[in-house]
Design an enzyme around this catalytic site. Structure first.
Site, short mmCIF file in Angstrom:
data_model
loop_
_atom_site.label_atom_id
_atom_site.label_comp_id
_atom_site.label_asym_id
_atom_site.label_seq_id
_atom_site.Cartn_x
_atom_site.Cartn_y
_atom_site.Cartn_z
N LYS A 1 0.89 -1.31 0.01
CA LYS A 1 0.12 -0.07 0.05
C LYS A 1 0.73 1.19 -0.12
O LYS A 1 0.66 2.24 -0.90
CB LYS A 1 -0.99 0.04 1.30
CG LYS A 1 -1.97 -1.11 1.20
CD LYS A 1 -2.68 -1.20 2.61
CE LYS A 1 -2.15 -1.15 3.73
NZ LYS A 1 -1.34 -2.43 4.18
N ARG B 1 -9.87 0.05 9.20
CA ARG B 1 -9.40 -1.25 9.42
C ARG B 1 -10.22 -2.21 10.16
O ARG B 1 -9.99 -3.22 10.56
CB ARG B 1 -8.07 -1.21 10.32
CG ARG B 1 -6.98 -1.40 9.26
CD ARG B 1 -5.63 -1.16 10.35
NE ARG B 1 -4.34 -1.65 10.03
CZ ARG B 1 -3.12 -1.15 9.61
NH1 ARG B 1 -3.45 0.19 9.31
NH2 ARG B 1 -2.25 -1.86 9.62
N ARG C 1 11.69 -5.39 4.87
CA ARG C 1 11.37 -4.01 4.66
C ARG C 1 12.22 -3.13 5.45
O ARG C 1 12.66 -3.25 6.23
CB ARG C 1 9.72 -3.93 5.08
CG ARG C 1 9.43 -2.33 5.05
CD ARG C 1 7.84 -2.23 4.99
NE ARG C 1 7.29 -2.43 6.27
CZ ARG C 1 6.17 -2.26 6.41
NH1 ARG C 1 5.22 -1.92 5.27
NH2 ARG C 1 5.41 -2.61 7.53
N ARG D 1 11.36 -0.92 10.74
CA ARG D 1 10.22 -0.67 11.74
C ARG D 1 10.32 -1.85 12.93
O ARG D 1 10.44 -2.93 12.77
CB ARG D 1 8.90 -1.01 10.82
CG ARG D 1 8.63 0.43 10.29
CD ARG D 1 7.14 0.44 9.72
NE ARG D 1 6.08 -0.28 10.10
CZ ARG D 1 4.76 -0.38 9.52
NH1 ARG D 1 4.53 0.41 8.48
NH2 ARG D 1 3.86 -0.84 10.30
N ARG E 1 0.01 -9.07 13.62
CA ARG E 1 -0.72 -8.09 12.49
C ARG E 1 -1.43 -9.00 11.48
O ARG E 1 -2.38 -8.46 11.14
CB ARG E 1 0.32 -7.17 11.98
CG ARG E 1 0.73 -6.18 12.97
CD ARG E 1 1.61 -4.92 12.31
NE ARG E 1 3.09 -5.63 11.84
CZ ARG E 1 3.60 -5.01 10.96
NH1 ARG E 1 3.19 -4.15 10.03
NH2 ARG E 1 4.73 -5.38 10.69
P1 ADP Z 1 2.22 -2.00 3.01
O1 ADP Z 1 2.37 -0.27 3.12
O2 ADP Z 1 1.12 -2.48 2.65
O3 ADP Z 1 2.37 -2.48 4.70
P2 ADP Z 1 4.67 -1.58 1.89
O4 ADP Z 1 4.48 -0.73 0.68
O5 ADP Z 1 5.69 -0.90 3.07
O6 ADP Z 1 3.29 -2.53 2.38
O7 ADP Z 1 5.64 -2.97 1.22
C1 ADP Z 1 5.95 -3.91 2.20
C2 ADP Z 1 7.29 -4.61 1.42
O8 ADP Z 1 7.02 -5.28 0.36
C3 ADP Z 1 8.64 -3.33 1.25
O9 ADP Z 1 9.67 -3.83 1.71
C4 ADP Z 1 8.34 -3.07 -0.19
O10 ADP Z 1 9.37 -2.61 -0.77
C5 ADP Z 1 7.86 -4.61 -0.66
N1 ADP Z 1 6.97 -4.71 -2.00
C6 ADP Z 1 6.09 -3.62 -2.14
N2 ADP Z 1 5.50 -3.93 -3.16
C7 ADP Z 1 6.08 -5.22 -3.73
C8 ADP Z 1 5.95 -6.02 -5.06
N3 ADP Z 1 5.02 -5.83 -5.79
N4 ADP Z 1 6.88 -6.91 -5.20
C9 ADP Z 1 7.76 -7.16 -4.16
N5 ADP Z 1 8.06 -6.54 -3.00
C10 ADP Z 1 7.25 -5.29 -2.91
P1 AMP Z 2 0.89 0.39 9.38
O1 AMP Z 2 1.79 1.49 9.05
O2 AMP Z 2 -0.53 0.72 8.35
O3 AMP Z 2 1.17 -1.05 8.82
O4 AMP Z 2 0.18 0.65 10.95
C1 AMP Z 2 1.05 0.29 11.97
C2 AMP Z 2 0.47 0.19 13.01
O5 AMP Z 2 -0.33 1.34 13.42
C3 AMP Z 2 -0.79 -0.98 13.02
O6 AMP Z 2 -0.33 -2.12 13.45
C4 AMP Z 2 -1.73 -0.39 14.26
O7 AMP Z 2 -1.32 -0.74 15.51
C5 AMP Z 2 -1.74 0.82 14.00
N1 AMP Z 2 -2.66 1.45 13.06
C6 AMP Z 2 -2.65 2.04 11.90
N2 AMP Z 2 -3.69 2.31 11.10
C7 AMP Z 2 -4.74 2.15 12.14
C8 AMP Z 2 -6.07 1.70 12.06
N3 AMP Z 2 -6.90 2.30 10.89
N4 AMP Z 2 -6.59 1.39 13.16
C9 AMP Z 2 -6.44 0.84 14.34
N5 AMP Z 2 -4.87 0.82 14.29
C10 AMP Z 2 -4.08 1.18 13.26
#
Ligand code: ADP
Ligand code: AMP
Length: 215
Positions: A13, A88, A127, A160, A171
């Site tokens: 995302k 969520r 990541r 992170r 998660r």
């Molecule tokens: P989210 O925001 O949904 O938690 P991220 O955008 O941070 O996910 O992506 C999670 C991990 O996967 C990151 O390390 C990113 O570089 C990698 N990633 C994202 N899209 C792809 C893809 N299409 N193929 C392989 N790795 C990806």
């Molecule tokens: P994310 O960056 O989206 O992976 O979110 C990191 C953490 O923030 C999650 O594991 C939750 O603890 C909190 N969080 C983010 N968005 C929400 C949401 N919409 N509702 C509740 N907790 C959230």
């Protein structure tokens, strides 16, 4: 255009949001980023959210809904927005519907990035995030040109604290129990679209752009 990005942690995302913002010029509202910023500034909200984030649990609905309500009052959201990681829970989705209808606004599209769980664990453990601009990399699947340094702004990359295996598993479980029911919620409203998140970053973005432009 008012868009919601859905998908489990690690689906891509944040990665796709960067492309959307650049192409469509809409603000990115990522509740996870808002909580991390609050924590960095050591505000009461940040310290409260930390307890849940570290454990891989959701921050309580009331707290999350309030920060989104405040954010939607800001002028830059009037011509569109991209939600990432919100809503969520069903309670958050219902609160969002109420907020928007009170402002004569609505959601246009919900796009879910679908990725199987075994791949998600690998994505989360590798990541790396830029400390300065938040860009997301992966040590194997999407590496930066210079190890530990952001391609976009030269910032330092970090892991992170909730991207350890234990928190990632919690998660993903939380996603299944609390967030996945939103798929049916938005399908019933006729807003739901899905893209295959196993493709390359570019191909995922092409599929997303087709959905946006077909709207
Ligand atoms: P989210 O925001 O949904 O938690 P991220 O955008 O941070 O996910 O992506 C999670 C991990 O996967 C990151 O390390 C990113 O570089 C990698 N990633 C994202 N899209 C792809 C893809 N299409 N193929 C392989 N790795 C990806
Ligand atoms: P994310 O960056 O989206 O992976 O979110 C990191 C953490 O923030 C999650 O594991 C939750 O603890 C909190 N969080 C983010 N968005 C929400 C949401 N919409 N509702 C509740 N907790 C959230």
């Amino acid at each position: 255009m008012n868009i919601i990005f859905m998908g489990p942690p690690g689906a891509g995302k944040g990665t796709q949001s960067d492309f959307i913002i650049e192409k469509y010029h809409i603000p990115h509202i990522a509740t996870g980023d808002m909580f991390r910023a609050a924590l960095k500034n050591e505000t009461a909200l940040g310290l409260e959210a930390k307890k849940y984030m570290d454990a891989g649990k959701l921050v309580p609905d009331e707290v999350t809904i309030n920060i989104v309500k405040e954010r939607l009052q800001e002028d830059d959201t009037k011509d569109g927005f991209l939600f990432d990681g919100f809503p969520r829970t069903i309670a958050q989705a219902k609160a969002l519907d109420e907020m928007l209808s009170g402002m004569n606004r609505n959601i246009d599209l919900v796009i879910n990035i679908d990725v199987p769980f075994d791949t998600l664990l690998k994505r989360l453990s590798g990541r790396r995030i830029c400390k300065s601009c938040g860009a997301s990399y992966h040590v194997e699947f999407n590496p930066s040109k210079v190890e530990g340094v952001c391609d976009k702004c030269g910032g330092e990359l970090y892991t992170r604290s909730d991207d350890n295996e234990e928190s990632a598993r919690v998660r993903l479980e939380t996603y299944t129990n609390e967030t996945k029911p939103l798929i049916a919620y938005y399908q019933e409203k006729g807003l739901y679209h899905e893209v295959n998140g196993l493709q390359s970053v570019e191909d995922v973005f092409n599929d997303i752009a087709k959905i946006i432009e077909g709207k």
